[in-house]
Motif scaffolding. Structure first.
Motif, mmCIF file in Angstrom:
data_model
loop_
_atom_site.group_PDB
_atom_site.id
_atom_site.type_symbol
_atom_site.label_atom_id
_atom_site.label_comp_id
_atom_site.label_asym_id
_atom_site.label_seq_id
_atom_site.Cartn_x
_atom_site.Cartn_y
_atom_site.Cartn_z
ATOM 1 N N GLN A 13 0.898 -1.353 0.331
ATOM 2 C CA GLN A 13 0.048 0.139 -0.082
ATOM 3 C C GLN A 13 0.601 1.601 -0.076
ATOM 4 O O GLN A 13 0.584 1.891 -0.611
ATOM 5 C CB GLN A 13 -0.784 0.172 1.399
ATOM 6 C CG GLN A 13 -2.348 0.706 0.873
ATOM 7 C CD GLN A 13 -2.837 0.244 -0.201
ATOM 8 O OE1 GLN A 13 -2.735 -1.187 -1.550
ATOM 9 N NE2 GLN A 13 -3.801 0.868 -0.242
ATOM 10 N N ALA A 17 1.391 3.818 -3.345
ATOM 11 C CA ALA A 17 1.168 5.273 -2.659
ATOM 12 C C ALA A 17 2.184 6.104 -3.368
ATOM 13 O O ALA A 17 2.070 7.359 -4.442
ATOM 14 C CB ALA A 17 0.988 5.361 -1.566
ATOM 15 N N HIS A 65 -3.589 -1.137 -5.242
ATOM 16 C CA HIS A 65 -3.939 0.049 -4.215
ATOM 17 C C HIS A 65 -5.138 -0.075 -3.388
ATOM 18 O O HIS A 65 -5.608 0.183 -2.643
ATOM 19 C CB HIS A 65 -3.064 1.315 -4.784
ATOM 20 C CG HIS A 65 -3.209 2.053 -3.383
ATOM 21 N ND1 HIS A 65 -2.122 2.531 -2.259
ATOM 22 C CD2 HIS A 65 -3.882 3.111 -2.857
ATOM 23 C CE1 HIS A 65 -2.474 3.833 -1.785
ATOM 24 N NE2 HIS A 65 -3.701 3.655 -1.698
ATOM 25 N N ALA A 66 -6.234 -0.594 -4.690
ATOM 26 C CA ALA A 66 -7.595 -0.119 -4.984
ATOM 27 C C ALA A 66 -8.068 -1.662 -4.042
ATOM 28 O O ALA A 66 -8.776 -1.981 -3.566
ATOM 29 C CB ALA A 66 -8.523 0.337 -5.737
ATOM 30 N N GLY A 69 -7.501 -1.652 0.106
ATOM 31 C CA GLY A 69 -8.101 -0.616 0.001
ATOM 32 C C GLY A 69 -9.531 -1.101 0.468
ATOM 33 O O GLY A 69 -9.972 -1.441 1.062
ATOM 34 N N HIS B 34 -10.697 9.697 4.571
ATOM 35 C CA HIS B 34 -9.110 8.642 4.285
ATOM 36 C C HIS B 34 -9.779 7.707 3.115
ATOM 37 O O HIS B 34 -9.566 7.629 2.335
ATOM 38 C CB HIS B 34 -8.392 8.625 4.744
ATOM 39 C CG HIS B 34 -7.171 7.857 3.866
ATOM 40 N ND1 HIS B 34 -5.731 8.032 4.360
ATOM 41 C CD2 HIS B 34 -6.438 8.345 2.866
ATOM 42 C CE1 HIS B 34 -5.142 7.297 3.199
ATOM 43 N NE2 HIS B 34 -5.615 7.587 2.985
ATOM 44 N N ARG B 35 -10.668 7.289 3.967
ATOM 45 C CA ARG B 35 -11.268 6.304 3.311
ATOM 46 C C ARG B 35 -12.350 6.020 2.407
ATOM 47 O O ARG B 35 -13.106 5.417 1.360
ATOM 48 C CB ARG B 35 -11.794 5.356 4.451
ATOM 49 C CG ARG B 35 -13.455 4.167 4.692
ATOM 50 C CD ARG B 35 -12.972 3.309 5.425
ATOM 51 N NE ARG B 35 -12.064 2.208 5.523
ATOM 52 C CZ ARG B 35 -11.912 1.421 6.658
ATOM 53 N NH1 ARG B 35 -13.324 0.880 6.725
ATOM 54 N NH2 ARG B 35 -10.775 0.753 6.127
ATOM 55 N N SER B 37 -12.690 9.267 0.486
ATOM 56 C CA SER B 37 -11.987 9.625 -0.656
ATOM 57 C C SER B 37 -12.035 8.815 -1.221
ATOM 58 O O SER B 37 -12.239 8.760 -2.918
ATOM 59 C CB SER B 37 -11.566 10.551 -0.144
ATOM 60 O OG SER B 37 -9.974 10.162 0.348
ATOM 61 N N GLY B 38 -10.887 7.473 -0.216
ATOM 62 C CA GLY B 38 -10.715 6.639 -1.829
ATOM 63 C C GLY B 38 -11.519 5.281 -2.219
ATOM 64 O O GLY B 38 -11.459 5.383 -3.353
ATOM 65 N N HIS B 88 -6.658 12.272 0.207
ATOM 66 C CA HIS B 88 -6.612 11.459 0.088
ATOM 67 C C HIS B 88 -5.027 11.585 -0.015
ATOM 68 O O HIS B 88 -4.407 10.408 0.141
ATOM 69 C CB HIS B 88 -7.044 10.403 -1.213
ATOM 70 C CG HIS B 88 -6.879 8.875 -0.602
ATOM 71 N ND1 HIS B 88 -8.105 8.579 -0.366
ATOM 72 C CD2 HIS B 88 -6.717 7.233 -1.389
ATOM 73 C CE1 HIS B 88 -7.730 7.028 -0.219
ATOM 74 N NE2 HIS B 88 -6.347 6.725 -0.618
ATOM 75 N N GLY B 92 -2.453 10.495 2.880
ATOM 76 C CA GLY B 92 -1.740 9.597 2.504
ATOM 77 C C GLY B 92 -0.664 10.145 2.626
ATOM 78 O O GLY B 92 0.097 9.071 3.816
#
Lengths: 111, 132
Positions: A13, A17, A65-66, A69, B34-35, B37-38, B88, B92
């Motif tokens: 991750q 990023a 990454h997606a 998450g 953050h979550r 927006s992800g 994000h 991040g």
């Protein structure tokens, strides 16, 4: 299949990023300094070998990454195991399909 | 996948999760943002790839993609996307710095949470000012 859990997921991750952050900053900078003003300029920008490699790598990082998450989001909110067993493979399939799409775009443009 | 433990002691624990009543520290808002927006960004990815694909196909398709900017619904979606991306990336970066022990003490962590929360909204407002 490599399982992306625990420390490895954490590391993946962060590595993805950092790469995406660098790509986005450089890409935006290029757009601010010299925005492509026509189809030919845009197509030219995106069809250089270095740009293709960097962009495909960007989307590989993005989709990985997606996965980490969104999988965490599913595991946090979906507690019914049967539903997870449907959602997670669907999610993986969707991300693989998007990756295939990206490869096709740049396969075509790269000639 | 771990099965959820449902022992008697666990079930009897008091649970208070009324999000409208809990007073959230700024870091919690940064985390939820953050979550959220992800998820927004992930939702936008297929559309982004579609637009990228069209924009590279032909001069006509390229102009069609640029023409979408005339659509008010598209602009609003773009502004939401700008908020999601800004928040994000800020939140991040905050995580990445915290991993190498920069700003992981509470006062600094609270400050950077404020920066992420306000920064994301501020950049989205700038975009709204430019596009609406």
């Amino acid at each position: 299949m490599i399982t992306l859990t625990g420390l490895r997921a954490w590391l993946v991750q962060r590595a993805t990023a950092v790469y995406m952050l660098a790509f986005i900053v450089l890409f935006l900078a290029r757009f601010v300094i010299a925005p492509p003003r026509s189809y030919d300029e845009w197509h030219g920008l995106m069809s250089g070998a270095g740009m293709i490699a960097a962009t495909v790598l960007f989307f590989a990082a993005l989709l990985t990454h997606a996965w980490v998450g969104l999988r965490d989001v599913v595991l946090d909110y979906v507690h019914v195991v049967a539903l997870r067993a449907v959602l997670l493979p669907l999610l993986a399939l969707g991300l693989v399909a998007l990756g295939t799409w990206i490869v096709r775009i740049f396969w075509t443009i790269g000639g | 996948m771990a099965t959820r433990t449902t022992s008697a002691t666990k079930r009897q624990r008091p649970v208070f999760l009324d999000l409208t009543q809990i007073e959230m520290p700024v870091g919690a808002l940064a985390s939820i943002g953050h979550r959220l927006s992800g998820v927004v960004l992930a939702t936008g990815v297929p559309f982004g790839i579609y637009l990228l694909d069209r924009s590279l196909r032909s001069p006509q398709a390229y102009r069609w993609v640029l023409g979408l900017c005339d659509d008010i619904a598209f602009r609003i979606a773009a502004i939401v996307f700008v908020w999601a991306l800004s928040h994000h990336l800020l939140a991040g970066t905050r995580h990445l710095l915290s991993d190498v022990d920069i700003g992981s003490q509470l006062p600094a962590a609270r400050r950077s949470a404020w920066i992420a929360n306000i920064g994301g909204v501020a950049i989205a407002l700038l975009a709204a000012g430019a596009w609406l």
